[in-house]
Design a protein around this motif. Structure first.
Motif: not given
Length: 232
Positions: A189, A192, A196, A201-202, A221, A224-225
């Motif tokens: 987190k 990110l 972000n 990372y997601w 998450s 989002k990726a």
């Protein structure tokens, strides 16, 4: 293995050394092959090009001996040649921290876990325990099965208050490897917050959230990726 429609030309280098260049006809497209050879025990990359006027092959020979070369050889799986370059660099300068790091990576890739740890410890010592090298050492220790010691190294790196998103993400991955899932999630987190738009990372955060039983958060998450990188 020589592909079909392969044409081999003998060539002469400016220094008198003989070599060859290959052309391959792939669907009507003529492709030049890069050749690698040895001269006086050193590795060389031959970069070959064609000129129309005069119609000749031009051969530029560049020594393959830098750490950047070793890193590229490592990535392509040519471990022995990468090891040769690293060993030569360390023999020339035993305090070359980058050479020790690449050497550790070579040993890690080849499965020589003890040698990887030894080289990583040397890199940490020379770098005065920079976060990047501590994280790598922790990964080597974890890969060798020394989870308690790896966790201690991860704690040490965390106390140095890493600020780059890359270090934060890699440290998070190390904590996850050491079964410290919540700390790993917190570090992902933090990474990110600095970047972000990084799909990896997601994905990492989604994985550890699933391990923690946070199913809805994990789905958000991973979505989002996918939004950032649909092709992955």
């Amino acid at each position: 293995h020589m592909p079909e429609a392969f044409i081999k030309y003998n060539i002469m280098y400016e220094d008198g050394r003989e070599g060859w260049v290959g052309l391959c006809n792939l669907g009507g497209l003529m492709t030049t092959f890069m050749t690698t050879g040895r001269c006086s025990g050193d590795l060389y990359r031959s970069e070959i090009s064609w000129t129309e006027n005069p119609k000749v092959w031009n051969v530029a020979r560049r020594p393959i001996k830098t750490l950047a070369d070793a890193d590229q050889l490592l990535k392509s799986g040519r471990l022995l040649k990468a090891l040769e370059i690293c060993s030569r660099a360390i023999k020339k300068n035993d305090a070359d921290v980058d050479a020790w790091h690449v050497l550790s990576s070579i040993h890690l890739r080849s499965g020589s876990n003890h040698k990887a740890v030894v080289a990583a410890k040397r890199a940490c010592y020379l770098s005065k325990n920079q976060v990047f090298h501590l994280i790598h050492l922790g990964s080597c220790l974890a890969n060798a099965g020394h989870i308690v010691e790896a966790r201690g190294v991860a704690e040490k790196a965390l106390r140095l208050d890493p600020s780059s998103h890359c270090d934060l993400s890699n440290l998070g991955a190390l904590f996850v490897t050491c079964n410290e899932h919540q700390r790993g999630a917190d570090l992902f987190k933090a990474a990110l917050l600095r970047d972000n738009r990084n799909a990896q990372y997601w994905y990492n955060l989604a994985s550890v959230q699933r391990m923690l039983g946070e199913i809805q958060e994990s789905l958000r998450s991973v979505n989002k990726a996918i939004e950032i990188n649909p092709a992955d």
